[in-house]
Design an enzyme around this catalytic site. Structure first.
Site, short mmCIF file in Angstrom:
data_model
loop_
_atom_site.label_atom_id
_atom_site.label_comp_id
_atom_site.label_asym_id
_atom_site.label_seq_id
_atom_site.Cartn_x
_atom_site.Cartn_y
_atom_site.Cartn_z
N LEU A 64 9.27 -5.01 0.65
CA LEU A 64 8.23 -4.46 1.90
C LEU A 64 6.69 -4.62 -0.19
O LEU A 64 7.22 -4.63 -1.02
CB LEU A 64 8.37 -2.51 1.37
CG LEU A 64 9.23 -2.39 2.43
CD1 LEU A 64 10.19 -0.86 2.38
CD2 LEU A 64 9.05 -3.53 4.62
N ASP A 65 5.62 -4.42 0.72
CA ASP A 65 4.84 -4.27 0.69
C ASP A 65 4.37 -2.70 -0.75
O ASP A 65 5.70 -1.80 -0.12
CB ASP A 65 3.11 -4.45 1.12
CG ASP A 65 2.90 -5.49 1.25
OD1 ASP A 65 2.99 -6.39 0.73
OD2 ASP A 65 2.10 -5.68 2.50
N ARG A 66 4.27 -3.59 -2.05
CA ARG A 66 4.52 -2.10 -2.64
C ARG A 66 3.68 -0.38 -2.17
O ARG A 66 4.10 0.33 -2.26
CB ARG A 66 3.33 -2.71 -4.23
CG ARG A 66 3.91 -1.34 -4.83
CD ARG A 66 2.47 -1.61 -6.23
NE ARG A 66 2.54 -0.50 -7.19
CZ ARG A 66 2.12 -0.39 -8.55
NH1 ARG A 66 1.73 -1.51 -8.87
NH2 ARG A 66 1.56 0.39 -9.59
N HIS A 173 1.43 -10.02 4.52
CA HIS A 173 0.31 -8.39 5.05
C HIS A 173 0.11 -8.45 6.59
O HIS A 173 -0.67 -8.47 7.01
CB HIS A 173 -1.00 -8.94 4.51
CG HIS A 173 -0.90 -7.97 2.80
ND1 HIS A 173 -1.89 -8.82 1.87
CD2 HIS A 173 0.08 -7.63 1.42
CE1 HIS A 173 -1.56 -8.27 0.61
NE2 HIS A 173 -0.24 -7.47 0.95
#
Length: 254
Positions: A64-66, A173
């Site tokens: 997962l993105d930060r 993204h």
């Protein structure tokens, strides 16, 4: 500009699911999945924290993105990681996200828009800069809408939607970029969002995070053949914002 808060002590991770092969946590917004030379100042990482919490090695099977919070799955052996990775490659794992966006979203829209890979100036310095766009598909469903009589820019009111997102592919993204393409930027998105509305949420809701939540991960267990759905709660802060926007403030409604 950073998408996350200043360094935070996260404490013990919330375990959402665990069996002898896999474990899933509710990753907080702002927490990196694993070490990165791009974030050398960071001292906390989900992978190491979970390893210490369980007292055994864990193996990431996706990321997962930060700034995104929600369901993050790990394997408890290298073999389990390979087998679960294969399910991701085959596209048989279903992922559900919720996003708070600027604007009124349509009831339902399926976006099939290839995305050119976003390259980091440092990490991808030697990568192919002319790589062709990759296939990217996302299903979006609008759950709730709200309008507030507050002028921002040239408009007399602000409009927001809560959107259910089902990515069919896993590009970097992807959800953020697809929503931007639909003129529905996610609140708190520094790179692809609307800074005026990001500032509005900081000022009026004391909100300083990306409003993207990985709420569900569903798959058929590779060893038991049982259908598994792992869910992560939105959390008190998001439910409070939902209530102020006139939406339900109970987890069961999402």
């Amino acid at each position: 500009m950073s998408e996350c808060l200043a360094p935070t002590e996260y404490g013990e991770l919330d375990i959402l699911y665990q069996d002898e092969n896999f474990v899933a946590i509710n990753k907080p917004s702002g927490l990196l999945v694993h070490r990165s030379f791009l974030d050398k100042h960071e001292t906390q990482f989900a992978m190491q924290m979970l390893r210490d919490q369980l007292g055994q090695h864990v193996f990431p099977v996706h990321r997962l993105d930060r700034p995104t919070s929600g369901v993050l799955l790990f394997a408890l052996s290298s073999k389990a990681a390979r087998d679960m990775n294969q399910l991701f490659i085959e596209g048989t794992i279903a992922k559900r996200y919720l996003a708070l966006v600027r604007g009124f979203a349509p009831d339902s829209v399926f976006l099939d828009k290839p995305l050119k890979e976003e390259l980091d100036k440092i990490a991808d310095k030697f990568a192919d800069q002319n790589k062709a766009p990759q296939e990217a598909q996302t299903q979006f469903n609008c759950l709730y809408q709200a309008a507030l009589p507050i002028p921002i820019g040239k408009y007399p009111t602000v409009r927001y939607s809560l959107v259910e997102c089902f990515p069919k592919t896993g590009r970097k993204h992807q959800i953020r970029r697809h929503l931007k393409h639909l003129s529905l930027p996610i609140i708190g998105d520094v790179n692809h969002g609307d800074n005026q509305h990001n500032q509005f949420f900081r000022d009026h809701f004391e909100l300083r995070r990306l409003m993207l939540f990985a709420t569900e991960l569903s798959f058929v267990h590779p060893y038991t053949n049982i259908a598994i759905t792992i869910k992560a709660p939105l959390g008190h802060d998001m439910l409070q914002i939902c209530e102020q926007l006139g939406w339900p403030n109970e987890e069961k409604d999402y």
